[in-house]
Design a protein around this motif. Structure first.
Motif, PDB file in Angstrom:
ATOM      1  N   THR A   5      12.480 -28.614  17.774  1.00  0.00           N
ATOM      2  CA  THR A   5      13.801 -29.193  18.068  1.00  0.00           C
ATOM      3  C   THR A   5      14.665 -29.086  16.827  1.00  0.00           C
ATOM      4  O   THR A   5      14.414 -28.261  15.936  1.00  0.00           O
ATOM      5  N   SER A   6      15.691 -29.928  16.722  1.00  0.00           N
ATOM      6  CA  SER A   6      16.542 -29.966  15.537  1.00  0.00           C
ATOM      7  C   SER A   6      16.883 -31.414  15.216  1.00  0.00           C
ATOM      8  O   SER A   6      16.815 -32.295  16.073  1.00  0.00           O
ATOM      9  N   TYR A   7      17.239 -31.647  13.947  1.00  0.00           N
ATOM     10  CA  TYR A   7      17.534 -32.982  13.450  1.00  0.00           C
ATOM     11  C   TYR A   7      18.742 -32.909  12.529  1.00  0.00           C
ATOM     12  O   TYR A   7      19.107 -31.834  12.032  1.00  0.00           O
ATOM     13  N   THR A   8      19.321 -34.062  12.257  1.00  0.00           N
ATOM     14  CA  THR A   8      20.266 -34.201  11.160  1.00  0.00           C
ATOM     15  C   THR A   8      19.792 -35.351  10.291  1.00  0.00           C
ATOM     16  O   THR A   8      19.116 -36.274  10.756  1.00  0.00           O
ATOM     17  N   ALA A   9      20.143 -35.272   9.008  1.00  0.00           N
ATOM     18  CA  ALA A   9      19.696 -36.302   8.074  1.00  0.00           C
ATOM     19  C   ALA A   9      20.668 -36.391   6.919  1.00  0.00           C
ATOM     20  O   ALA A   9      21.292 -35.397   6.523  1.00  0.00           O
ATOM     21  N   ASN A  10      20.761 -37.583   6.368  1.00  0.00           N
ATOM     22  CA  ASN A  10      21.578 -37.780   5.165  1.00  0.00           C
ATOM     23  C   ASN A  10      20.872 -37.252   3.917  1.00  0.00           C
ATOM     24  O   ASN A  10      21.524 -36.806   2.976  1.00  0.00           O
ATOM     25  N   ASN A  11      19.550 -37.321   3.922  1.00  0.00           N
ATOM     26  CA  ASN A  11      18.746 -36.880   2.782  1.00  0.00           C
ATOM     27  C   ASN A  11      17.486 -36.189   3.296  1.00  0.00           C
ATOM     28  O   ASN A  11      16.978 -36.523   4.372  1.00  0.00           O
ATOM     29  N   VAL A  12      16.985 -35.246   2.510  1.00  0.00           N
ATOM     30  CA  VAL A  12      15.762 -34.522   2.852  1.00  0.00           C
ATOM     31  C   VAL A  12      14.830 -34.543   1.644  1.00  0.00           C
ATOM     32  O   VAL A  12      15.259 -34.316   0.507  1.00  0.00           O
ATOM     33  N   ILE A  13      13.564 -34.847   1.902  1.00  0.00           N
ATOM     34  CA  ILE A  13      12.536 -34.817   0.859  1.00  0.00           C
ATOM     35  C   ILE A  13      11.523 -33.734   1.205  1.00  0.00           C
ATOM     36  O   ILE A  13      10.949 -33.741   2.297  1.00  0.00           O
TER      37      ILE A  13
ATOM     38  N   ILE B  63      12.720 -41.646  -5.658  1.00  0.00           N
ATOM     39  CA  ILE B  63      13.646 -41.024  -4.700  1.00  0.00           C
ATOM     40  C   ILE B  63      14.369 -42.075  -3.888  1.00  0.00           C
ATOM     41  O   ILE B  63      15.609 -42.018  -3.751  1.00  0.00           O
ATOM     42  N   VAL B  64      13.636 -43.019  -3.348  1.00  0.00           N
ATOM     43  CA  VAL B  64      14.288 -44.037  -2.502  1.00  0.00           C
ATOM     44  C   VAL B  64      15.241 -44.887  -3.318  1.00  0.00           C
ATOM     45  O   VAL B  64      16.334 -45.240  -2.844  1.00  0.00           O
ATOM     46  N   LYS B  65      14.901 -45.185  -4.556  1.00  0.00           N
ATOM     47  CA  LYS B  65      15.809 -45.923  -5.434  1.00  0.00           C
ATOM     48  C   LYS B  65      17.106 -45.162  -5.625  1.00  0.00           C
ATOM     49  O   LYS B  65      18.207 -45.739  -5.566  1.00  0.00           O
ATOM     50  N   ASN B  66      17.012 -43.854  -5.820  1.00  0.00           N
ATOM     51  CA  ASN B  66      18.216 -43.041  -6.014  1.00  0.00           C
ATOM     52  C   ASN B  66      19.044 -42.958  -4.739  1.00  0.00           C
ATOM     53  O   ASN B  66      20.288 -43.000  -4.773  1.00  0.00           O
ATOM     54  N   ILE B  67      18.368 -42.866  -3.599  1.00  0.00           N
ATOM     55  CA  ILE B  67      19.089 -42.828  -2.323  1.00  0.00           C
ATOM     56  C   ILE B  67      19.859 -44.135  -2.116  1.00  0.00           C
ATOM     57  O   ILE B  67      21.028 -44.125  -1.699  1.00  0.00           O
ATOM     58  N   LEU B  68      19.240 -45.251  -2.423  1.00  0.00           N
ATOM     59  CA  LEU B  68      19.904 -46.539  -2.239  1.00  0.00           C
ATOM     60  C   LEU B  68      21.083 -46.705  -3.187  1.00  0.00           C
ATOM     61  O   LEU B  68      22.092 -47.314  -2.860  1.00  0.00           O
ATOM     62  N   ASN B  69      20.946 -46.132  -4.386  1.00  0.00           N
ATOM     63  CA  ASN B  69      22.035 -46.231  -5.361  1.00  0.00           C
ATOM     64  C   ASN B  69      23.218 -45.358  -4.978  1.00  0.00           C
ATOM     65  O   ASN B  69      24.335 -45.583  -5.448  1.00  0.00           O
TER      66      ASN B  69
ATOM     67  N   CYS C 223       6.486 -41.623   0.502  1.00  0.00           N
ATOM     68  CA  CYS C 223       7.948 -41.614   0.622  1.00  0.00           C
ATOM     69  C   CYS C 223       8.387 -42.340   1.893  1.00  0.00           C
ATOM     70  O   CYS C 223       9.362 -43.102   1.887  1.00  0.00           O
ATOM     71  N   ALA C 224       7.670 -42.117   2.984  1.00  0.00           N
ATOM     72  CA  ALA C 224       8.004 -42.785   4.244  1.00  0.00           C
ATOM     73  C   ALA C 224       7.826 -44.290   4.132  1.00  0.00           C
ATOM     74  O   ALA C 224       8.638 -45.067   4.647  1.00  0.00           O
ATOM     75  N   ILE C 225       6.760 -44.717   3.467  1.00  0.00           N
ATOM     76  CA  ILE C 225       6.513 -46.151   3.300  1.00  0.00           C
ATOM     77  C   ILE C 225       7.632 -46.794   2.491  1.00  0.00           C
ATOM     78  O   ILE C 225       8.126 -47.878   2.831  1.00  0.00           O
ATOM     79  N   GLU C 226       8.070 -46.125   1.421  1.00  0.00           N
ATOM     80  CA  GLU C 226       9.171 -46.661   0.612  1.00  0.00           C
ATOM     81  C   GLU C 226      10.471 -46.697   1.411  1.00  0.00           C
ATOM     82  O   GLU C 226      11.245 -47.656   1.298  1.00  0.00           O
ATOM     83  N   ALA C 227      10.716 -45.666   2.213  1.00  0.00           N
ATOM     84  CA  ALA C 227      11.921 -45.658   3.054  1.00  0.00           C
ATOM     85  C   ALA C 227      11.874 -46.805   4.059  1.00  0.00           C
ATOM     86  O   ALA C 227      12.882 -47.488   4.300  1.00  0.00           O
ATOM     87  N   GLN C 228      10.698 -47.019   4.634  1.00  0.00           N
ATOM     88  CA  GLN C 228      10.525 -48.114   5.597  1.00  0.00           C
ATOM     89  C   GLN C 228      10.791 -49.460   4.932  1.00  0.00           C
ATOM     90  O   GLN C 228      11.468 -50.332   5.504  1.00  0.00           O
TER      91      GLN C 228
END
Length: 322
Positions: A119-127, A316-322, A22-27
């Motif tokens: 710590t803490s994070y924010t994100a637009n999407n979580v996998i 997943i990455v395809k759907n996020i991009l769409n 998933c990370a590789i596809e996001a990259q």
């Protein structure tokens, strides 16, 4: 409040092969991302038995288009751990190891807030790609919490010349029985059904069958371990209760995803315990929250593997991009 630099397009929970995919596809899609992993890189594979051989060929375990070259057709655990570490280096993946995710909450602005042990994070999407190896299926019998009982078999040398009970007759149980027997252990298999598991590796099945036939490994079928004590165990058989001397119990009873974590994140779990998600996008009932890998299967952990869930990353990455 989290620092601005702790905001990502995608936050991935779990640095196993599918989380890395998933990370590789996001990259590739120029999405900012981070992987949060509570243990070591490919933690589940790291905890596999040291001498385990995969059922899959090396080609079916490849991610990111990186060839997995092995001498034998089927790689072993050590080769896989090395391969995935090299993949992580090749792509310079942004991975935070030994950091546990405590909570994932979607706020009114559709941004996820993720709190961890560090710590803490924010994100637009979580996998969520956490696999199923972290929560063993317990026998729930007296003595299961004794130090001599393990649900994670690692190295057969520990059991040399000891009285060992192996619970289960699928691949992990058969491997443990054969390997400890060959290190000099006195092995008794306790099998709930009347035969070996149907998915036992084809090149291993004749070996364990012959060991049982020759009496080198004892096997009690249609049997159930009912109590464990310091120096012995009780086994319920068709002929009654059998008590035998015992030094170690290797309980290969299977594993399950962390259902309490999924519920805490807001993912819907019906009675079947198979998480609710869209099979075309891998998105759960929480918009922007995805599942990837064997965690999707609920209790049916034998249906999804690295080879048939690698595609989740692209979906997943395809759907996020769409």
């Amino acid at each position: 409040m989290p620092q601005k630099e702790n905001h990502y397009d995608v936050l991935i929970i779990g640095a196993g092969p599918i989380g890395m995919a998933c990370a590789i596809e996001a990259q590739k899609a120029n999405l900012s991302y981070v992987i949060i992993e509570k243990g070591a890189l490919v933690n589940s594979l790291f905890n596999y038995p040291v001498f385990m051989t995969f059922f899959s060929t090396s080609q079916k375990l490849e991610i990111g288009g990186v060839p997995f070259v092995t001498i034998s057709p089927k790689p072993n655990r050590n080769e896989a751990v090395e391969y995935y570490r090299r993949v992580a280096e090749k792509f310079n993946l942004n991975i935070h190891l030994f950091e546990s995710v405590n909570q994932v909450v979607k706020k009114d602005d559709d941004i996820f807030e993720i709190s961890t042990s560090k710590t803490s994070y924010t994100a637009n999407n979580v996998i969520v790609s956490t696999g199923f190896y972290d929560v063993p299926l317990l026998m729930n019998i007296p003595g299961e919490d004794l130090p001599k009982v393990t649900h994670y078999y690692k190295d057969p040398h520990l059991y040399a010349f000891q009285n060992v009970v192996v619970v289960g007759a699928n691949n992990s149980g058969v491997d443990a029985a054969l390997e400890t027997y060959r290190k000099g252990a006195n092995v008794t298999m306790v099998v709930r059904s009347g035969d070996l598991g149907p998915h036992v590796k084809y090149w291993v099945r004749p070996d364990i069958q012959n060991r049982i036939k020759e009496g080198e490994v004892k096997a009690l079928f249609n049997a159930e371990l009912i109590e464990i004590r310091a120096g012995e165990v009780d086994i319920k058989t068709l002929e009654g209760i059998v008590t035998i001397p015992n030094d170690f119990v290797i309980a290969m009873t299977g594993y399950q995803p962390d259902f309490s974590m999924l519920r805490k994140f807001g993912i819907e779990l019906p009675k079947s315990l198979c998480p609710v998600y869209n099979e075309e996008t891998m998105e759960t009932n929480v918009e922007g929250l995805y599942l990837a890998g064997v965690v999707c299967g609920g209790l049916d952990t034998h249906k999804l593997f690295i080879e048939n869930s690698r595609v989740h990353a692209e979906m997943i990455v395809k759907n996020i991009l769409n």
